[in-house]
Design a protein around this motif. Structure first.
Motif, mmCIF file in Angstrom:
data_model
loop_
_atom_site.group_PDB
_atom_site.id
_atom_site.type_symbol
_atom_site.label_atom_id
_atom_site.label_comp_id
_atom_site.label_asym_id
_atom_site.label_seq_id
_atom_site.Cartn_x
_atom_site.Cartn_y
_atom_site.Cartn_z
ATOM 1 N N ARG A 326 0.832 -1.200 0.000
ATOM 2 C CA ARG A 326 0.000 0.000 0.000
ATOM 3 C C ARG A 326 0.871 1.256 0.000
ATOM 4 N NH1 ARG A 326 -2.943 -0.945 4.372
ATOM 5 N NH2 ARG A 326 -4.538 -2.064 3.188
ATOM 6 N N ALA A 327 1.906 1.245 0.825
ATOM 7 C CA ALA A 327 2.798 2.406 0.890
ATOM 8 C C ALA A 327 3.492 2.654 -0.436
ATOM 9 C CB ALA A 327 3.837 2.192 1.994
ATOM 10 N N MET A 328 3.843 1.594 -1.144
ATOM 11 C CA MET A 328 4.539 1.735 -2.426
ATOM 12 C C MET A 328 3.590 2.097 -3.572
ATOM 13 S SD MET A 328 7.202 -1.481 -2.218
ATOM 14 C CE MET A 328 8.058 -1.027 -3.748
ATOM 15 N N GLY A 329 2.301 1.922 -3.361
ATOM 16 C CA GLY A 329 1.348 2.206 -4.417
ATOM 17 C C GLY A 329 1.043 1.016 -5.304
ATOM 18 N N LEU A 330 1.544 -0.152 -4.963
ATOM 19 C CA LEU A 330 1.315 -1.330 -5.796
ATOM 20 C C LEU A 330 -0.134 -1.781 -5.767
ATOM 21 C CD1 LEU A 330 4.550 -3.354 -4.936
ATOM 22 C CD2 LEU A 330 4.039 -2.127 -7.061
ATOM 23 N N THR A 331 -0.797 -1.636 -4.644
ATOM 24 C CA THR A 331 -2.210 -2.032 -4.573
ATOM 25 C C THR A 331 -3.066 -1.102 -5.413
ATOM 26 O OG1 THR A 331 -2.440 -0.720 -2.554
ATOM 27 C CG2 THR A 331 -1.986 -3.069 -2.291
ATOM 28 N N SER A 332 -2.674 0.150 -5.500
ATOM 29 C CA SER A 332 -3.433 1.128 -6.296
ATOM 30 C C SER A 332 -3.411 0.764 -7.770
ATOM 31 C CB SER A 332 -2.846 2.531 -6.088
ATOM 32 O OG SER A 332 -3.469 3.459 -6.939
ATOM 33 N N ALA A 333 -2.248 0.332 -8.263
ATOM 34 C CA ALA A 333 -2.137 -0.014 -9.679
ATOM 35 C C ALA A 333 -3.105 -1.142 -10.041
ATOM 36 C CB ALA A 333 -0.697 -0.418 -10.001
ATOM 37 N N TYR A 334 -3.105 -2.197 -9.246
ATOM 38 C CA TYR A 334 -3.976 -3.319 -9.568
ATOM 39 C C TYR A 334 -5.439 -2.953 -9.372
ATOM 40 C CZ TYR A 334 -5.875 -7.994 -9.879
ATOM 41 O OH TYR A 334 -6.608 -9.080 -10.263
ATOM 42 N N THR A 335 -5.732 -2.129 -8.370
ATOM 43 C CA THR A 335 -7.121 -1.704 -8.143
ATOM 44 C C THR A 335 -7.654 -0.949 -9.354
ATOM 45 O OG1 THR A 335 -6.802 -1.576 -5.743
ATOM 46 C CG2 THR A 335 -8.617 -0.303 -6.679
ATOM 47 N N GLN A 336 -6.823 -0.080 -9.940
ATOM 48 C CA GLN A 336 -7.245 0.659 -11.130
ATOM 49 C C GLN A 336 -7.549 -0.282 -12.290
ATOM 50 O OE1 GLN A 336 -4.767 4.052 -12.235
ATOM 51 N NE2 GLN A 336 -4.022 4.164 -10.120
ATOM 52 N N VAL A 337 -6.674 -1.251 -12.493
ATOM 53 C CA VAL A 337 -6.879 -2.210 -13.577
ATOM 54 C C VAL A 337 -8.153 -3.020 -13.326
ATOM 55 C CG1 VAL A 337 -5.948 -4.321 -14.636
ATOM 56 C CG2 VAL A 337 -4.437 -2.375 -14.173
ATOM 57 N N ARG A 338 -8.331 -3.482 -12.091
ATOM 58 C CA ARG A 338 -9.494 -4.308 -11.767
ATOM 59 C C ARG A 338 -10.796 -3.549 -11.999
ATOM 60 N NH1 ARG A 338 -12.343 -4.332 -7.314
ATOM 61 N NH2 ARG A 338 -10.732 -3.259 -6.108
ATOM 62 N N ARG A 339 -10.844 -2.281 -11.561
ATOM 63 C CA ARG A 339 -12.073 -1.498 -11.709
ATOM 64 C C ARG A 339 -12.415 -1.258 -13.168
ATOM 65 N NH1 ARG A 339 -10.987 2.896 -6.839
ATOM 66 N NH2 ARG A 339 -11.601 1.495 -5.117
ATOM 67 N N ARG A 340 -11.417 -0.948 -13.986
ATOM 68 C CA ARG A 340 -11.676 -0.737 -15.418
ATOM 69 C C ARG A 340 -12.127 -2.043 -16.077
ATOM 70 N NH1 ARG A 340 -9.822 3.976 -17.806
ATOM 71 N NH2 ARG A 340 -9.461 2.874 -19.775
ATOM 72 N N ALA A 341 -11.522 -3.164 -15.637
ATOM 73 C CA ALA A 341 -11.918 -4.455 -16.202
ATOM 74 C C ALA A 341 -13.357 -4.784 -15.834
ATOM 75 C CB ALA A 341 -10.974 -5.542 -15.695
ATOM 76 N N GLU A 342 -13.737 -4.469 -14.597
ATOM 77 C CA GLU A 342 -15.106 -4.745 -14.166
ATOM 78 C C GLU A 342 -16.106 -3.912 -14.967
ATOM 79 O OE1 GLU A 342 -14.860 -3.939 -10.032
ATOM 80 O OE2 GLU A 342 -14.161 -5.963 -9.483
#
Length: 352
Positions: A326-342
Motif C-alpha cells: 500500500r505504501a509503495m502504491g502497488l495495490t493502487s495499480a492493480y485496483t485501477q486495472v481491476r475497476r476498469r476491467a469490471e
C-alpha cells in the motif's frame, strides 16, 4: 516485557555449540525476557551454501534440534515465537521488493559473504549468497523487528537492513522501524583446534548437547601453546584457546588467575589446565543438559512450538506486506486495472 520486538535465529545445519552460545544465544536468553521475541529457523539462508536434496531433507530434524538447543540454553517457550522461514512465502515477496533498494557494490562490501562462500567451498559466489543480507533484511523487517542481537560476523548484515529500512521510509513513508544492533560481549570463540572460530563444519566445536565424556575428550585434545614441549617450560596464555575458554566459562576467577600465573612460570602442565577446564565446562553445561532432557521427554512439543509459531508469524508478515504494498502504491495499480476491467465486463454483458 517490552512491546518492542526482537528478531534472531540460525540456519538449521546441525546442533548448536559453545560458539553460538557466546556469539548470540547468551544475549537471546537475557533479552527475550524484555522483548517480544521471534526466532527464525533460516532454512532459505541455508540454501545459499547447502542446497542438495540431502541437505533439505535434514531441515525438519535440524530445526527440531536447533530449537531444543535454544530452549535448553534458557529461552522460555512461552516467551518466544519460533518459525520456519520457508513456510512463509510472503518473506520472499518482501525480499523481492527490498532488493531494489540496495546496490551490488554495497553488498560486495559485506566482508563475511566472501568468507561464507570460501568456507562452503564455492569457486564463485552464488547470486543468493550475494543477496543474503537483503533476505535477512526481509526477515527482520517482516515482523518489524526493533532489536537484533548479533555476533561480529552478522553486524555488517544488519547494517544493510538499517540502510534498507531508512531508504524505504524515505521513499514511501514510515513503515519500518530501523532496528538496533545489540552486540554480544564475546563475539567469537576460537575452535578447539586453535584454527579460527568454532564451527560445526570444521569439527572443532563443543556442542551444547555433548555429554560429559565427550566434552572431556574434546577438551583434552585442545590446541595449546605449540612451543611448550614440557610442563616446566614457561607457556603463553594470550591467544591460548584453553585459557580463552577458561575466561568465558570458568566462574572461579581465583583458580583461573592461579593457573595463568603457574602456566607462565612453567609450574603447571597442560593436562591439569585442561582437566580444570573440562570440569568448568561440564558444570556450565549440566543445567543445559537437564533442560534439554525435559523437552526431549515431551515428544512433539518442539514441533508444536515451531508449527504454532510459524502460523502466527505468517499472519504478522501478511499484515506487513499489505502495508508495504500500500505504501509503495502497488495495490493502487492493480485496483485501477481491476475497476476498469469490471466496467468493461459489465458493458460487454449488458443487453444491446
Amino acid at each position: 516485557m517490552s512491546s518492542a520486538r526482537m528478531l534472531t535465529g540460525d540456519r538449521p545445519t546441525g546442533r548448536l555449540h559453545l560458539g553460538h552460545y557466546v556469539g548470540s544465544i547468551a544475549n537471546r536468553v537475557r533479552l527475550h525476557q524484555r522483548y517480544e521475541s521471534f526466532f527464525i529457523i533460516a532454512d532459505l539462508h541455508m540454501l545459499t551454501t547447502r542446497n542438495s536434496r540431502e541437505d533439505i531433507e535434514q531441515v525438519a530434524r535440524n530445526a527440531r534440534e536447533m530449537v531444543t538447543d535454544i530452549l535448553a540454553a534458557g529461552v522460555e517457550p512461552d516467551r518466544a515465537t519460533f518459525y520456519l522461514q520457508s513456510a512463509i512465502p510472503e518473506v520472499g515477496d518482501l525480499n523481492t521488493l527490498l532488493q531494489n533498494l540496495v546496490t551490488v557494490p554495497r553488498l560486495e562490501r559485506v566482508p563475511s559473504l566472501k568468507e561464507m562462500s570460501r568456507d562452503a567451498g564455492k569457486e564463485e559466489m552464488p547470486y543468493g549468497l550475494l543477496g543474503y543480507p537483503v533476505l535477512q533484511a526481509a526477515d527482520i523487517l517482516c515482523v518489524k523487528g526493533q532489536v537484533v542481537p548479533v555476533g561480529k560476523d552478522n553486524a555488517a548484515h544488519v547494517e544493510v537492513t538499517r540502510e534498507i529500512a531508512r531508504r524505504f521510509n524515505h521513499l514511501y513513508g514510515e513503515v519500518f522501524p530501523v532496528p538496533e544492533l545489540i552486540m554480544s560481549e564475546t563475539s567469537t570463540l576460537v575452535g578447539t583446534d586453535g584454527s579460527g572460530k568454532m564451527s560445526k563444519s570444521k569439527g572443532n566445536a563443543v556442542a551444547l548437547s555433548d555429554d560429559p565424556a565427550t566434552v572431556h575428550r574434546k577438551v583434552m585434545g585442545m590446541y595449546t601453546d605449540p612451543n611448550r614441549v614440557r610442563a616446566d617450560v614457561p607457556g603463553t596464555v594470550e591467544g591460548n584457546p584453553v585459557f580463552a575458554y577458561h575466561d568465558v566459562f570458568n566462574p572461579d576467577r581465583e583458580q583461573v588467575a592461579e593457573l595463568k600465573a603457574r602456566y607462565r612460570a612453567g609450574r603447571v602442565g597442560d593436562v591439569e589446565v585442561k582437566e580444570a577446564l573440562a570440569v568448568a565446562l561440564n558444570r556450565f553445561l549440566d543445567p543445559v543438559r537437564e533442560r534439554r532432557a525435559r523437552f526431549e521427554a515431551q515428544p512433539g512439543l518442539v514441533d508444536e512450538l515451531i508449527f504454532a509459531g510459524t502460523e502466527r508469524t505468517r499472519a504478522e508478515v501478511h499484515r506487513t506486506l499489505v502495508e508495504v504494498r500500500r505504501a509503495m502504491g502497488l495495490t493502487s495499480a492493480y485496483t485501477q486495472v481491476r475497476r476498469r476491467a469490471e466496467r468493461y465486463r459489465k458493458a460487454v454483458a449488458a443487453p444491446a
